[in-house]
Enzyme design. Sequence first.
Site, PDB file in Angstrom:
ATOM      1  N   ARG A  83      -4.180  14.733 -38.085  1.00  0.00           N
ATOM      2  CA  ARG A  83      -4.761  16.046 -38.312  1.00  0.00           C
ATOM      3  C   ARG A  83      -3.756  17.108 -37.872  1.00  0.00           C
ATOM      4  O   ARG A  83      -3.048  16.918 -36.896  1.00  0.00           O
ATOM      5  CB  ARG A  83      -6.047  16.210 -37.495  1.00  0.00           C
ATOM      6  CG  ARG A  83      -7.253  15.499 -38.083  1.00  0.00           C
ATOM      7  CD  ARG A  83      -8.512  15.824 -37.321  1.00  0.00           C
ATOM      8  NE  ARG A  83      -8.505  15.289 -35.976  1.00  0.00           N
ATOM      9  CZ  ARG A  83      -8.294  15.984 -34.873  1.00  0.00           C
ATOM     10  NH1 ARG A  83      -8.110  17.288 -34.937  1.00  0.00           N
ATOM     11  NH2 ARG A  83      -8.295  15.406 -33.700  1.00  0.00           N
ATOM     12  N   TYR A 223      -3.696  12.818 -45.498  1.00  0.00           N
ATOM     13  CA  TYR A 223      -4.180  12.075 -44.324  1.00  0.00           C
ATOM     14  C   TYR A 223      -5.686  12.287 -44.092  1.00  0.00           C
ATOM     15  O   TYR A 223      -6.188  13.416 -44.227  1.00  0.00           O
ATOM     16  CB  TYR A 223      -3.391  12.490 -43.062  1.00  0.00           C
ATOM     17  CG  TYR A 223      -4.017  11.926 -41.817  1.00  0.00           C
ATOM     18  CD1 TYR A 223      -3.772  10.603 -41.449  1.00  0.00           C
ATOM     19  CD2 TYR A 223      -4.906  12.660 -41.055  1.00  0.00           C
ATOM     20  CE1 TYR A 223      -4.394  10.058 -40.347  1.00  0.00           C
ATOM     21  CE2 TYR A 223      -5.538  12.120 -39.949  1.00  0.00           C
ATOM     22  CZ  TYR A 223      -5.276  10.816 -39.592  1.00  0.00           C
ATOM     23  OH  TYR A 223      -5.911  10.280 -38.510  1.00  0.00           O
ATOM     24  N   LYS A 232     -14.420  15.455 -40.658  1.00  0.00           N
ATOM     25  CA  LYS A 232     -14.307  16.502 -39.634  1.00  0.00           C
ATOM     26  C   LYS A 232     -14.600  17.891 -40.217  1.00  0.00           C
ATOM     27  O   LYS A 232     -15.252  18.709 -39.571  1.00  0.00           O
ATOM     28  CB  LYS A 232     -12.900  16.491 -39.024  1.00  0.00           C
ATOM     29  CG  LYS A 232     -12.480  15.159 -38.411  1.00  0.00           C
ATOM     30  CD  LYS A 232     -13.365  14.740 -37.262  1.00  0.00           C
ATOM     31  CE  LYS A 232     -12.728  13.565 -36.505  1.00  0.00           C
ATOM     32  NZ  LYS A 232     -13.623  13.052 -35.455  1.00  0.00           N
ATOM     33  N   HIS A 252     -19.413  15.670 -31.937  1.00  0.00           N
ATOM     34  CA  HIS A 252     -18.413  14.587 -31.971  1.00  0.00           C
ATOM     35  C   HIS A 252     -18.880  13.472 -31.032  1.00  0.00           C
ATOM     36  O   HIS A 252     -18.354  13.322 -29.934  1.00  0.00           O
ATOM     37  CB  HIS A 252     -17.082  15.191 -31.501  1.00  0.00           C
ATOM     38  CG  HIS A 252     -15.880  14.342 -31.743  1.00  0.00           C
ATOM     39  ND1 HIS A 252     -14.716  14.502 -31.016  1.00  0.00           N
ATOM     40  CD2 HIS A 252     -15.622  13.348 -32.620  1.00  0.00           C
ATOM     41  CE1 HIS A 252     -13.803  13.650 -31.445  1.00  0.00           C
ATOM     42  NE2 HIS A 252     -14.327  12.933 -32.405  1.00  0.00           N
ATOM     43  N   SER A 274     -11.041  12.580 -28.668  1.00  0.00           N
ATOM     44  CA  SER A 274     -10.334  11.585 -29.471  1.00  0.00           C
ATOM     45  C   SER A 274      -9.521  10.659 -28.573  1.00  0.00           C
ATOM     46  O   SER A 274      -8.911  11.109 -27.604  1.00  0.00           O
ATOM     47  CB  SER A 274      -9.390  12.279 -30.445  1.00  0.00           C
ATOM     48  OG  SER A 274     -10.137  12.872 -31.467  1.00  0.00           O
ATOM     49  N   CYS A 276     -10.539   8.448 -26.491  1.00  0.00           N
ATOM     50  CA  CYS A 276     -11.100   8.228 -25.155  1.00  0.00           C
ATOM     51  C   CYS A 276     -12.244   7.225 -25.172  1.00  0.00           C
ATOM     52  O   CYS A 276     -13.011   7.138 -24.216  1.00  0.00           O
ATOM     53  CB  CYS A 276     -11.557   9.545 -24.543  1.00  0.00           C
ATOM     54  SG  CYS A 276     -10.172  10.617 -24.110  1.00  0.00           S
ATOM     55  N   ASP A 299     -18.595   8.211 -34.239  1.00  0.00           N
ATOM     56  CA  ASP A 299     -17.773   9.433 -34.201  1.00  0.00           C
ATOM     57  C   ASP A 299     -18.566  10.735 -34.305  1.00  0.00           C
ATOM     58  O   ASP A 299     -18.207  11.703 -33.666  1.00  0.00           O
ATOM     59  CB  ASP A 299     -16.730   9.378 -35.331  1.00  0.00           C
ATOM     60  CG  ASP A 299     -15.565  10.328 -35.101  1.00  0.00           C
ATOM     61  OD1 ASP A 299     -14.941  10.257 -34.028  1.00  0.00           O
ATOM     62  OD2 ASP A 299     -15.281  11.148 -35.996  1.00  0.00           O
ATOM     63  N   ARG A 392      -4.827   3.847 -38.662  1.00  0.00           N
ATOM     64  CA  ARG A 392      -6.295   3.743 -38.722  1.00  0.00           C
ATOM     65  C   ARG A 392      -6.771   2.603 -39.608  1.00  0.00           C
ATOM     66  O   ARG A 392      -6.105   2.227 -40.572  1.00  0.00           O
ATOM     67  CB  ARG A 392      -6.874   5.055 -39.297  1.00  0.00           C
ATOM     68  CG  ARG A 392      -6.556   6.299 -38.490  1.00  0.00           C
ATOM     69  CD  ARG A 392      -7.629   6.588 -37.481  1.00  0.00           C
ATOM     70  NE  ARG A 392      -7.247   7.611 -36.512  1.00  0.00           N
ATOM     71  CZ  ARG A 392      -8.122   8.224 -35.713  1.00  0.00           C
ATOM     72  NH1 ARG A 392      -9.398   7.929 -35.775  1.00  0.00           N
ATOM     73  NH2 ARG A 392      -7.708   9.098 -34.840  1.00  0.00           N
TER      74      ARG A 392
END
Length: 610
Positions: A83, A223, A232, A252, A274, A276, A299, A392
């Site tokens: 991102r 991406y 997102k 989130h 992100s 974590c 997510d 990913r």
Amino acid sequence: MTVLDRGSVEDLLADAPTSNEKILSFVHSIAERTTPDRIEWITGEEDQKRELQNQLIEAGTLKPLPKQKDSFYAASDPDDVARVEERTYICSREEADAGPLNNWMAPDEMKSILGDLFAGSMKGRTMYVIPFVMGRADADQPMFGIEVTDSAYVVLSMQIMARCGTAELKAIEEHGGEFVECVHSVGAPLEPGQEDVVWPCNTTKYITHFPEERVIWSFGSGYGGNALLGKKCYSLRIASAIAREEGWLAEHMLILKLTSPEGEVKYVAAAFPSACGKTNLAMIEPTLEGWKAETLGDDIAWMRFGEDGQLYAVNPEFGLFGVAPGTGYTTNPTAMRAIEAGGNVFTNVALTDDGDVWWEGMTEETPSHLIDWKGNDWTPESGTPAAHPNSRFCTPITNTPTLADEYENPNGVPISAILFGGRRKTTMPLVTETKDWTHGVFMGSTLSSETTAAAKGQVGVVRRDPMAMRPFIGYNVGDYFRHWLEIGRTEGAKLPKIFYVNWFRRDDDGSFLWPGFSENSRVLKWVFERVAGTAEAVETPLGCTPAEGSLDIDGLDVTEEQLRKALAIKPEEWAAELKSIEEWYESLGDHVPAELKAEVDSLRQRLGVK
Ligand code: GTP
Ligand code: MN
Ligand code: MN
């Protein structure tokens, strides 16, 4: 540049599968501007999917993976791997409505830039039209979108991440043609005879949101987070702005179902920044006898009040878009089994010699030879990661062996507890139960994490990431805090308890004080029992922490001493933390609610620090 005349766009739309005016005029206007050679409507049918896969294989964008079921490998341009927050804009009419954490540009100014960039941007390509729904079309309040894109890779990935196709097109028509307009171009028009590249993109990138109009325009990147606009861009940035207007939350967060040995069920949502551990916790295999955990989302959670006053959470997504490195048979066996079930698109991982994928942390043993994500030969001596740190796996969520049946509930599950947590070596205890909603919002608003090697910049620096939403709030962060406080004042609300967790606290020798991963089930059990009213707690200045013996460490290789350290609240650390929180609020300007600033003062008093 030749621009198609109106007649030719009409020709391209002659066999459009809809007569809905709003849909047609949207698609028409984008086609007129971007001048694609063809328009293809995504139906969701298997034949069309195969055809697109074959085209991408021929173009070299996808490689089939003989060792995997129905799965593909893609490697992006090395400059299009994540991102791009610095190129992401919230274009509200007033700058103050975007707030200090977002890039802002006036809508007219941005539209004029985009108008130039998108002019002829799909030349020589196909424009795909993807009707989709986030969540389910039979929800009380279905949330539709239409993404137009010139990338077939985006089409295939969107079909994993959201429910897309003819059924969704019909549902949009039946609901009066309301949808979020999502416009995407990789920004790489093709001249006649010009050969295409494997990963078309543009060095100029713009990821732009117009929250008042509920419109998204994205240029220059292929991406995931920049190009799969349902994720997102829609489900967090645009949805958070809608949620503010309508009195709900777009967050989130993972969603998890917990069942006790007695068969009692509770649902938990958790916001971690992100990288974590959301995907990890969402798929946890509890180590405690008799406890069961099931996955609902990893997510994003949308939470609306039900008639009973409880907050009901749905996962608007249909797929997993997980960080590959670190996902392995020991850390997240559930994710590995989901991947094994097939239907994956992998991006920027490494390739094994026998036609499979690999990434750091997948297996204990490192293969002796690989092709790395840049397409080069790789051995363990190469000294570079074989898979990009942000590589990913994109996998249908229905592959998840632990998926809860309630995933299909159109209106979600009632949430009993919300967890906030980040990656902190010091200061933050393993778990605390906040005192009340306002105190919980305060703790969430100060959520912080140390930066990891996965992101650019210095490692180990504390970065505030409020509610893990820093890159995703579609409006002013101070107004977002106020909205959270107002949710707490909703009439008849039966609010979840808010907890703060930290799996990442370190001992003096640098080792983790808590084993984490599947052992986090012990913390989940304590959370469950606090909600049920059965676990003992001690009151501290930060809220309630587990009383001695109430956190189940039976059979765990953790001493009472380590647990005490993991739970410790050290005044000297908190003196520094309070200062840093004050600076944080200061930096956010005058929209930060006074109630939250007052929480800093009362915490300082309770801690007895200056
Ligand atoms: P996004 O998908 O980018 O939003 O991130 P995420 O929150 O889903 O992160 P993910 O689950 O992919 O985080 C993975 C990272 O967290 C890996 O480096 C894991 O090793 C680490 N991790 C996850 N859970 C734990 C834990 O309980 N303890 C420790 N020490 N590390 C953990
Ligand atoms: Mn994740
Ligand atoms: Mn995420």
